[in-house]
Design a protein around this motif. Structure first.
Motif, PDB file in Angstrom:
ATOM      1  N   GLU A   1       0.839  -1.204   0.000  1.00 12.37           N
ATOM      2  CA  GLU A   1       0.000   0.000   0.000  1.00 12.37           C
ATOM      3  C   GLU A   1       0.873   1.254   0.000  1.00 12.37           C
ATOM      4  O   GLU A   1       0.572   2.232  -0.688  1.00 12.37           O
ATOM      5  N   HIS A   2       1.957   1.226   0.770  1.00 12.59           N
ATOM      6  CA  HIS A   2       2.870   2.371   0.821  1.00 12.59           C
ATOM      7  C   HIS A   2       3.480   2.649  -0.550  1.00 12.59           C
ATOM      8  O   HIS A   2       3.697   3.809  -0.923  1.00 12.59           O
ATOM      9  N   ALA A   3       3.743   1.581  -1.310  1.00 15.07           N
ATOM     10  CA  ALA A   3       4.340   1.733  -2.639  1.00 15.07           C
ATOM     11  C   ALA A   3       3.311   2.143  -3.686  1.00 15.07           C
ATOM     12  O   ALA A   3       3.679   2.465  -4.820  1.00 15.07           O
ATOM     13  N   GLY A   4       2.019   2.121  -3.335  1.00 15.98           N
ATOM     14  CA  GLY A   4       0.985   2.550  -4.260  1.00 15.98           C
ATOM     15  C   GLY A   4       0.553   1.496  -5.254  1.00 15.98           C
ATOM     16  O   GLY A   4      -0.027   1.817  -6.293  1.00 15.98           O
ATOM     17  N   LEU A   5       0.814   0.222  -4.941  1.00 19.16           N
ATOM     18  CA  LEU A   5       0.410  -0.866  -5.823  1.00 19.16           C
ATOM     19  C   LEU A   5      -0.905  -1.472  -5.342  1.00 19.16           C
ATOM     20  O   LEU A   5      -1.240  -1.399  -4.154  1.00 19.16           O
ATOM     21  N   ASP A   6      -1.645  -2.064  -6.272  1.00 19.81           N
ATOM     22  CA  ASP A   6      -2.771  -2.898  -5.884  1.00 19.81           C
ATOM     23  C   ASP A   6      -2.213  -4.275  -5.531  1.00 19.81           C
ATOM     24  O   ASP A   6      -1.064  -4.587  -5.853  1.00 19.81           O
ATOM     25  N   ALA A   7      -3.002  -5.087  -4.856  1.00 18.37           N
ATOM     26  CA  ALA A   7      -2.520  -6.395  -4.435  1.00 18.37           C
ATOM     27  C   ALA A   7      -3.588  -7.454  -4.631  1.00 18.37           C
ATOM     28  O   ALA A   7      -4.780  -7.190  -4.471  1.00 18.37           O
ATOM     29  N   VAL A   8      -3.151  -8.655  -4.989  1.00 13.48           N
ATOM     30  CA  VAL A   8      -4.005  -9.829  -4.990  1.00 13.48           C
ATOM     31  C   VAL A   8      -3.347 -10.843  -4.065  1.00 13.48           C
ATOM     32  O   VAL A   8      -2.128 -11.035  -4.107  1.00 13.48           O
ATOM     33  N   ILE A   9      -4.139 -11.432  -3.191  1.00  9.28           N
ATOM     34  CA  ILE A   9      -3.632 -12.418  -2.229  1.00  9.28           C
ATOM     35  C   ILE A   9      -3.871 -13.808  -2.813  1.00  9.28           C
ATOM     36  O   ILE A   9      -5.013 -14.161  -3.140  1.00  9.28           O
ATOM     37  N   VAL A  10      -2.796 -14.578  -2.950  1.00 11.59           N
ATOM     38  CA  VAL A  10      -2.889 -15.915  -3.523  1.00 11.59           C
ATOM     39  C   VAL A  10      -2.528 -16.933  -2.446  1.00 11.59           C
ATOM     40  O   VAL A  10      -1.389 -16.971  -1.969  1.00 11.59           O
ATOM     41  N   LEU A  11      -3.513 -17.725  -2.049  1.00 10.48           N
ATOM     42  CA  LEU A  11      -3.289 -18.774  -1.057  1.00 10.48           C
ATOM     43  C   LEU A  11      -2.898 -20.047  -1.796  1.00 10.48           C
ATOM     44  O   LEU A  11      -3.613 -20.508  -2.683  1.00 10.48           O
ATOM     45  N   THR A  12      -1.738 -20.604  -1.449  1.00  6.84           N
ATOM     46  CA  THR A  12      -1.166 -21.728  -2.182  1.00  6.84           C
ATOM     47  C   THR A  12      -1.235 -23.028  -1.376  1.00  6.84           C
ATOM     48  O   THR A  12      -1.555 -23.028  -0.193  1.00  6.84           O
ATOM     49  N   LYS A  13      -0.906 -24.111  -2.064  1.00 11.67           N
ATOM     50  CA  LYS A  13      -0.772 -25.452  -1.476  1.00 11.67           C
ATOM     51  C   LYS A  13      -2.091 -26.009  -0.937  1.00 11.67           C
ATOM     52  O   LYS A  13      -2.102 -26.700   0.088  1.00 11.67           O
ATOM     53  N   LEU A  14      -3.204 -25.708  -1.606  1.00 13.67           N
ATOM     54  CA  LEU A  14      -4.474 -26.264  -1.145  1.00 13.67           C
ATOM     55  C   LEU A  14      -4.479 -27.791  -1.183  1.00 13.67           C
ATOM     56  O   LEU A  14      -5.176 -28.428  -0.392  1.00 13.67           O
ATOM     57  N   ASP A  15      -3.682 -28.356  -2.093  1.00 13.80           N
ATOM     58  CA  ASP A  15      -3.634 -29.821  -2.192  1.00 13.80           C
ATOM     59  C   ASP A  15      -2.900 -30.462  -1.030  1.00 13.80           C
ATOM     60  O   ASP A  15      -2.963 -31.679  -0.850  1.00 13.80           O
ATOM     61  N   ARG A  16      -2.189 -29.640  -0.222  1.00 15.01           N
ATOM     62  CA  ARG A  16      -1.423 -30.185   0.900  1.00 15.01           C
ATOM     63  C   ARG A  16      -2.223 -30.217   2.203  1.00 15.01           C
ATOM     64  O   ARG A  16      -1.698 -30.641   3.236  1.00 15.01           O
ATOM     65  N   ILE A  17      -3.447 -29.730   2.184  1.00 10.00           N
ATOM     66  CA  ILE A  17      -4.247 -29.743   3.417  1.00 10.00           C
ATOM     67  C   ILE A  17      -4.524 -31.188   3.812  1.00 10.00           C
ATOM     68  O   ILE A  17      -5.053 -31.962   3.015  1.00 10.00           O
ATOM     69  N   PRO A  18      -4.174 -31.589   5.028  1.00 12.89           N
ATOM     70  CA  PRO A  18      -4.368 -32.981   5.438  1.00 12.89           C
ATOM     71  C   PRO A  18      -5.832 -33.292   5.731  1.00 12.89           C
ATOM     72  O   PRO A  18      -6.672 -32.386   5.839  1.00 12.89           O
TER      73      PRO A  18
ATOM     74  N   CYS B   1      -1.894   2.846   5.493  1.00 18.79           N
ATOM     75  CA  CYS B   1      -1.656   1.639   4.696  1.00 18.79           C
ATOM     76  C   CYS B   1      -2.605   0.506   5.081  1.00 18.79           C
ATOM     77  O   CYS B   1      -2.518  -0.591   4.516  1.00 18.79           O
ATOM     78  N   PHE B   2      -3.490   0.749   6.027  1.00 19.77           N
ATOM     79  CA  PHE B   2      -4.580  -0.170   6.351  1.00 19.77           C
ATOM     80  C   PHE B   2      -5.834   0.415   5.716  1.00 19.77           C
ATOM     81  O   PHE B   2      -6.330   1.464   6.151  1.00 19.77           O
ATOM     82  N   ARG B   3      -6.341  -0.219   4.690  1.00 20.68           N
ATOM     83  CA  ARG B   3      -7.420   0.380   3.898  1.00 20.68           C
ATOM     84  C   ARG B   3      -8.623   0.781   4.743  1.00 20.68           C
ATOM     85  O   ARG B   3      -9.181   1.863   4.560  1.00 20.68           O
ATOM     86  N   GLU B   4      -9.045  -0.089   5.667  1.00 21.48           N
ATOM     87  CA  GLU B   4     -10.238   0.218   6.447  1.00 21.48           C
ATOM     88  C   GLU B   4      -9.975   1.332   7.448  1.00 21.48           C
ATOM     89  O   GLU B   4     -10.891   2.065   7.814  1.00 21.48           O
ATOM     90  N   PHE B   5      -8.723   1.523   7.868  1.00 24.66           N
ATOM     91  CA  PHE B   5      -8.386   2.633   8.756  1.00 24.66           C
ATOM     92  C   PHE B   5      -8.406   3.944   7.976  1.00 24.66           C
ATOM     93  O   PHE B   5      -8.905   4.965   8.465  1.00 24.66           O
TER      94      PHE B   5
END
Length: 301
Positions: free
Chosen positions: A103-120, A244-248
């Motif tokens: 946020e400080h750098a002025g970029l947008d962000a996408v959060i990618v959660l990985t390794k779903l196949d590793r969930i036991p 840098c906290f969007r909701e704040f």
């Protein structure tokens, strides 16, 4: 003089991709950059000249739209924050720290959660799935796009390709979350080096040792970057952590005092929203922790 983009920096050389494609030209930077205290970065759009031996020189750095200190990338416009759901487990504290940086750098962000196949299977797997669902709901509500992926099974990759198309994307996340595996799945035939998590240390080895822009089939680039787990607010020059906290940031204009730190002031809109349950406890607790860290680091620097 031709223009191009630096797609790799390695051992004092800058590899410049020309506007008309072809192989990148191996270039040296002009001495004038060092005198000015400037340094070309991967992602820089530059003016360059070719020499008789087939190499070249970077002669001018064109104006940047953004600049990241860590990883050192210019002109990125979308940050892909990769966080695994197992080994290493999802850390919202570290995720929020990355988001402050982005946020400080002025970029947008996408959060990618990985390794779903590793969930036991079993009780542990159910707990992880609940945590993943809660994180997805929280960050989606704040305004971030959250994608769930498995590079091994190809889950979520088509949607991710659509999101990345046409951007200079910077891929970031701590070591061992599967960044290189993700890039390999997005760009078949690339085969970046990958490593499993160390059982002894509980974290991955740094398999990416330099920043490089990888062209994407749908247009644009992915910057595969060295893994890192520490972000220093003072080193990065971040002062306004609250913004840098969007909701704040949306609430701060309603605080009684200008420059409110959202920690102790009366009639603070952020504290009121927290008490009313409109701000997640984890987000506020991480913010308070970051403020403490920032104050300590500022005294040290």
């Amino acid at each position: 003089m031709p223009e191009g983009i630096i797609v790799k920096a390695l051992s004092g050389y800058y590899y410049v991709q020309g506007e008309h494609g072809g192989e990148p030209v191996q270039c040296r930077g002009r001495g004038i950059f060092k005198k000015r205290g400037e340094s070309p970065l991967v992602g820089d759009r530059v003016v360059y000249g070719e020499t008789e031996n087939g190499e070249g020189t970077v002669d001018e750095i064109l104006p940047r739209s953004s600049e990241l200190a860590r990883p050192p990338v210019a002109n990125a416009d979308l940050a892909v924050l990769a966080f695994s759901v197992v080994r290493p487990e999802l850390s919202l504290g570290l995720l929020d720290k990355f988001l402050v940086h982005i946020e400080h750098a002025g970029l947008d962000a996408v959060i990618v959660l990985t390794k779903l196949d590793r969930i036991p299977e079993g009780e542990e797997g159910e707990r992880i799935r609940r945590d993943v669902a809660a994180a997805e709901a929280l960050y989606s509500a704040i305004g971030y796009r959250v994608l769930k992926t498995s590079a091994h099974r190809g889950e979520g990759l088509d949607e991710l390709r659509t999101v990345l198309a046409g951007h200079i994307n910077v891929l970031a996340g701590q070591s061992g979350v599967g960044k290189s595996s993700l890039v390999n799945a997005l760009v078949p035939g690339l085969q970046l080096e990958t490593n499993e998590i160390s059982d002894k240390l509980g974290r991955g080895k740094h398999t990416t040792r330099h920043v490089e822009l990888v062209p994407l089939a749908g247009g644009g680039y992915m910057a595969d970057t060295p893994g890192f787990s520490q972000l220093d607010f003072a080193e990065l020059g971040i002062d306004e952590i609250g913004s840098c906290f969007r909701e704040f940031a949306e609430l701060s204009s309603s605080c009684k005092f200008r420059g409110c730190t959202h920690t102790h002031e009366p009639q603070c809109a952020v504290l009121e929203a927290k008490e009313q349950g409109r701000i997640a406890d984890s987000r506020y607790d991480n913010y308070a922790s970051f403020m403490t860290e920032w104050k300590e680091n500022k005294r040290r620097y």
